[in-house]
Design a protein around this motif. Structure first.
Motif, PDB file in Angstrom:
ATOM      1  N   ALA A   4       1.084  -1.132  -0.004  1.00 37.84           N
ATOM      2  CA  ALA A   4      -0.044  -0.086  -0.125  1.00 37.84           C
ATOM      3  C   ALA A   4       0.790   1.095   0.093  1.00 37.84           C
ATOM      4  CB  ALA A   4      -0.768  -0.147   1.209  1.00 37.84           C
ATOM      5  N   VAL A   5       1.935   1.271   0.923  1.00 38.38           N
ATOM      6  CA  VAL A   5       2.673   2.469   0.959  1.00 38.38           C
ATOM      7  C   VAL A   5       3.418   2.703  -0.630  1.00 38.38           C
ATOM      8  CG1 VAL A   5       4.742   3.239   1.901  1.00 38.38           C
ATOM      9  CG2 VAL A   5       3.237   2.323   3.302  1.00 38.38           C
ATOM     10  N   ALA A   6       4.085   1.553  -1.043  1.00 36.91           N
ATOM     11  CA  ALA A   6       4.635   1.510  -2.435  1.00 36.91           C
ATOM     12  C   ALA A   6       3.805   1.977  -3.410  1.00 36.91           C
ATOM     13  CB  ALA A   6       5.343   0.268  -2.825  1.00 36.91           C
ATOM     14  N   TYR A   7       2.501   1.561  -3.642  1.00 38.59           N
ATOM     15  CA  TYR A   7       1.376   2.216  -4.490  1.00 38.59           C
ATOM     16  C   TYR A   7       1.258   3.520  -4.225  1.00 38.59           C
ATOM     17  CZ  TYR A   7       0.434  -2.471  -6.738  1.00 38.59           C
ATOM     18  OH  TYR A   7       0.162  -3.496  -7.426  1.00 38.59           O
ATOM     19  N   THR A   8       1.133   3.948  -3.228  1.00 42.79           N
ATOM     20  CA  THR A   8       0.699   5.333  -2.802  1.00 42.79           C
ATOM     21  C   THR A   8       1.962   6.098  -3.234  1.00 42.79           C
ATOM     22  OG1 THR A   8      -0.706   4.490  -0.854  1.00 42.79           O
ATOM     23  CG2 THR A   8      -0.076   6.956  -0.810  1.00 42.79           C
ATOM     24  N   ARG A   9       3.123   5.910  -2.993  1.00 43.00           N
ATOM     25  CA  ARG A   9       4.094   6.793  -3.214  1.00 43.00           C
ATOM     26  C   ARG A   9       4.159   7.022  -4.874  1.00 43.00           C
ATOM     27  NH1 ARG A   9       8.893   4.869   0.723  1.00 43.00           N
ATOM     28  NH2 ARG A   9       8.087   5.862   2.867  1.00 43.00           N
ATOM     29  N   ARG A  10       3.882   5.927  -5.554  1.00 38.38           N
ATOM     30  CA  ARG A  10       4.413   6.032  -7.008  1.00 38.38           C
ATOM     31  C   ARG A  10       3.118   6.089  -7.909  1.00 38.38           C
ATOM     32  NH1 ARG A  10       8.945   1.323  -7.897  1.00 38.38           N
ATOM     33  NH2 ARG A  10       9.107   2.603 -10.025  1.00 38.38           N
ATOM     34  N   ALA A  11       2.063   5.739  -7.468  1.00 40.71           N
ATOM     35  CA  ALA A  11       0.791   5.917  -8.491  1.00 40.71           C
ATOM     36  C   ALA A  11      -0.299   6.661  -7.795  1.00 40.71           C
ATOM     37  CB  ALA A  11       0.197   4.401  -8.496  1.00 40.71           C
ATOM     38  N   ALA A  12      -1.073   7.332  -9.024  1.00 37.96           N
ATOM     39  CA  ALA A  12      -2.164   8.346  -8.656  1.00 37.96           C
ATOM     40  C   ALA A  12      -3.192   7.507  -8.183  1.00 37.96           C
ATOM     41  CB  ALA A  12      -2.223   9.084  -9.811  1.00 37.96           C
ATOM     42  N   LEU A  13      -3.400   7.672  -6.827  1.00 35.17           N
ATOM     43  CA  LEU A  13      -4.484   6.859  -6.171  1.00 35.17           C
ATOM     44  C   LEU A  13      -5.624   7.827  -5.436  1.00 35.17           C
ATOM     45  CD1 LEU A  13      -2.865   3.850  -4.586  1.00 35.17           C
ATOM     46  CD2 LEU A  13      -3.873   3.960  -6.903  1.00 35.17           C
ATOM     47  N   ASP A  14      -6.825   7.466  -5.433  1.00 36.07           N
ATOM     48  CA  ASP A  14      -7.841   8.333  -4.725  1.00 36.07           C
ATOM     49  C   ASP A  14      -7.865   7.759  -3.361  1.00 36.07           C
ATOM     50  OD1 ASP A  14      -9.719   9.692  -3.474  1.00 36.07           O
ATOM     51  OD2 ASP A  14     -11.342   8.990  -5.272  1.00 36.07           O
ATOM     52  N   VAL A  15      -7.018   8.327  -2.440  1.00 35.68           N
ATOM     53  CA  VAL A  15      -6.809   7.704  -0.991  1.00 35.68           C
ATOM     54  C   VAL A  15      -8.000   8.133  -0.286  1.00 35.68           C
ATOM     55  CG1 VAL A  15      -5.085   7.800   0.904  1.00 35.68           C
ATOM     56  CG2 VAL A  15      -4.240   8.104  -1.468  1.00 35.68           C
ATOM     57  N   ARG A  16      -8.690   9.153  -0.208  1.00 38.59           N
ATOM     58  CA  ARG A  16      -9.773   9.499   0.342  1.00 38.59           C
ATOM     59  C   ARG A  16     -10.709   8.412   0.277  1.00 38.59           C
ATOM     60  NH1 ARG A  16     -14.553  12.472  -0.491  1.00 38.59           N
ATOM     61  NH2 ARG A  16     -15.237  13.594   1.314  1.00 38.59           N
ATOM     62  N   THR A  17     -11.282   8.066  -1.095  1.00 34.88           N
ATOM     63  CA  THR A  17     -12.137   7.112  -1.211  1.00 34.88           C
ATOM     64  C   THR A  17     -11.636   5.912  -0.904  1.00 34.88           C
ATOM     65  OG1 THR A  17     -13.036   8.269  -3.297  1.00 34.88           O
ATOM     66  CG2 THR A  17     -13.327   5.918  -3.040  1.00 34.88           C
ATOM     67  N   ALA A  18     -10.451   5.328  -0.987  1.00 32.80           N
ATOM     68  CA  ALA A  18      -9.875   4.153  -0.489  1.00 32.80           C
ATOM     69  C   ALA A  18      -9.979   3.968   0.942  1.00 32.80           C
ATOM     70  CB  ALA A  18      -8.231   4.108  -0.834  1.00 32.80           C
ATOM     71  N   VAL A  19      -9.682   4.942   1.670  1.00 31.53           N
ATOM     72  CA  VAL A  19      -9.879   4.881   2.988  1.00 31.53           C
ATOM     73  C   VAL A  19     -11.404   4.735   3.515  1.00 31.53           C
ATOM     74  CG1 VAL A  19      -9.512   6.156   5.135  1.00 31.53           C
ATOM     75  CG2 VAL A  19      -7.806   6.053   3.596  1.00 31.53           C
ATOM     76  N   ARG A  20     -12.210   5.474   2.966  1.00 29.98           N
ATOM     77  CA  ARG A  20     -13.684   5.455   2.911  1.00 29.98           C
ATOM     78  C   ARG A  20     -14.071   3.878   2.915  1.00 29.98           C
ATOM     79  NH1 ARG A  20     -16.505   9.693  -0.398  1.00 29.98           N
ATOM     80  NH2 ARG A  20     -18.407   8.898   0.630  1.00 29.98           N
ATOM     81  N   LEU A  44     -13.611   8.845 -15.770  1.00 30.53           N
ATOM     82  CA  LEU A  44     -13.943  10.199 -15.031  1.00 30.53           C
ATOM     83  C   LEU A  44     -14.002   9.685 -13.539  1.00 30.53           C
ATOM     84  CD1 LEU A  44     -16.668  11.677 -17.560  1.00 30.53           C
ATOM     85  CD2 LEU A  44     -14.236  12.428 -16.999  1.00 30.53           C
ATOM     86  N   PRO A  45     -13.973  10.745 -12.452  1.00 28.08           N
ATOM     87  CA  PRO A  45     -14.152  10.305 -11.127  1.00 28.08           C
ATOM     88  C   PRO A  45     -15.453   9.770 -11.016  1.00 28.08           C
ATOM     89  CG  PRO A  45     -13.327  12.628 -11.549  1.00 28.08           C
ATOM     90  CD  PRO A  45     -13.756  12.156 -12.909  1.00 28.08           C
ATOM     91  N   PRO A  46     -15.487   8.762 -10.192  1.00 26.29           N
ATOM     92  CA  PRO A  46     -16.750   7.887  -9.794  1.00 26.29           C
ATOM     93  C   PRO A  46     -17.840   8.776  -9.439  1.00 26.29           C
ATOM     94  CG  PRO A  46     -15.158   7.292  -8.250  1.00 26.29           C
ATOM     95  CD  PRO A  46     -14.603   8.274  -9.256  1.00 26.29           C
ATOM     96  N   SER A  47     -19.099   8.338  -9.575  1.00 25.72           N
ATOM     97  CA  SER A  47     -20.325   9.144  -8.996  1.00 25.72           C
ATOM     98  C   SER A  47     -20.351   8.705  -7.579  1.00 25.72           C
ATOM     99  CB  SER A  47     -21.471   8.880  -9.815  1.00 25.72           C
ATOM    100  OG  SER A  47     -21.880   7.450  -9.708  1.00 25.72           O
ATOM    101  N   ARG A  48     -21.214   9.571  -6.702  1.00 23.37           N
ATOM    102  CA  ARG A  48     -21.500   9.226  -5.257  1.00 23.37           C
ATOM    103  C   ARG A  48     -22.144   8.008  -5.045  1.00 23.37           C
ATOM    104  NH1 ARG A  48     -25.652  10.112  -1.423  1.00 23.37           N
ATOM    105  NH2 ARG A  48     -24.869  10.558   0.484  1.00 23.37           N
ATOM    106  N   ARG A  49     -23.078   7.530  -6.248  1.00 23.39           N
ATOM    107  CA  ARG A  49     -23.742   6.275  -6.272  1.00 23.39           C
ATOM    108  C   ARG A  49     -22.735   5.083  -6.201  1.00 23.39           C
ATOM    109  NH1 ARG A  49     -28.548   4.778 -10.216  1.00 23.39           N
ATOM    110  NH2 ARG A  49     -29.126   2.503  -9.268  1.00 23.39           N
ATOM    111  N   ARG A  50     -21.705   5.279  -7.175  1.00 26.27           N
ATOM    112  CA  ARG A  50     -20.668   4.155  -7.241  1.00 26.27           C
ATOM    113  C   ARG A  50     -19.849   4.078  -5.847  1.00 26.27           C
ATOM    114  NH1 ARG A  50     -20.046   1.868 -12.137  1.00 26.27           N
ATOM    115  NH2 ARG A  50     -21.340   2.485 -13.889  1.00 26.27           N
TER     116      ARG A  50
END
Length: 262
Positions: A66-82, A136-142
């Protein structure tokens, strides 16, 4: 409970943990190797102890990935944490039920999961071969659907049994949130870390973690997870898919023999 484990068995389990961490970081499903390896290496341990020890090991490799991916890839960390927080709650519930699972039930369940994943990999040869065009960024429903399915649903399964959680998360995140496979894999590691934390807390409180086995395995799993994440970002997952098929077939045969052979 661990006094009769030979050094050779422990070394084999450590190698399995390293391989599981690598596979899990790249394409998910490292538990498909690690948990059956623990079942074979600890034949006299109660299922709850095997599951608890597996979680104590898996959390290290998953966190490193998780640390390696977060440092080197563009991830939506906020959605992932939720999603991860929902998954943590689900895994806590699943772990509570896991203490009552009998080994005669656990092995067939794992074999069913192995066969389901194997069928998917074989009938979807394009899975993991290449990333898709970013959506595109996912909708709230998704996002809410992902929280329910990938969070609560798969989180509960992870706490209850565990094998294949990483793969299931990748599939769910890619399908529901329309992520490419690299982003889905990275996001799944954040979510999976949360489920591992939730389940491990429960197992630790219950006293069902064999730390003498878990600690050395965890070192190897961490190394495998960090290496696998770096390779996934550079080389893709085609080779790992082939390895995963071979491993799954071998483990299904082994568990089937342990369950019904002899």
């Amino acid at each position: 409970m661990t006094h009769d484990i030979s050094l050779t068995t422990l070394l084999v389990l450590c190698v399995a943990a390293a391989a599981a961490g690598w596979i899990d970081a790249v394409v998910g499903g490292g538990g498909l190797l690690q948990l059956p390896a623990l079942l074979v290496g600890l034949p006299h341990a109660a299922p709850a102890y095997v599951l608890g020890t597996n979680k104590a090991v898996a959390i290290c490799g998953t966190s490193a990935a998780a640390v390696a991916y977060t440092r080197r890839a563009a991830l939506d960390v906020r959605t992932a944490v939720r999603i991860g927080l929902a998954a943590m709650a689900g895994s806590l519930g699943g772990a509570l039920f896991a203490a009552g699972i009998d080994s005669s039930v656990l092995r067939p369940l794992i074999m069913a999961v192995l066969l389901a994943v194997l069928a998917f990999v074989l009938f979807r040869p394009g899975f993991g071969a290449a990333a898709t065009v970013p959506a595109l960024p996912p909708s709230r429903r998704r996002v809410l659907a992902a929280i329910g399915v990938a969070g609560l649903g798969i989180g509960f399964y992870d706490g209850l049994i565990g094998p294949g959680t990483g793969t299931f998360l990748v599939l769910a995140l890619a399908g529901i949130l329309r992520m490419d496979l690299v982003a889905a894999s990275g996001t799944s590691k954040i979510v999976n870390t949360c489920t591992n934390v939730g389940a491990l807390v429960t197992f630790t409180v219950q006293g069902t973690v064999l730390w003498q086995v878990a600690l050395p395995m965890a070192v190897f799993n961490l190394a495998g997870g960090a290496t696998g994440a770096r390779m996934a970002l550079k080389r893709g997952t085609g080779f790992v898919r082939g390895v995963l098929v071979v491993v799954v077939v071998s483990l299904v045969c082994k568990l089937a023999f342990d369950q019904w052979g002899g």
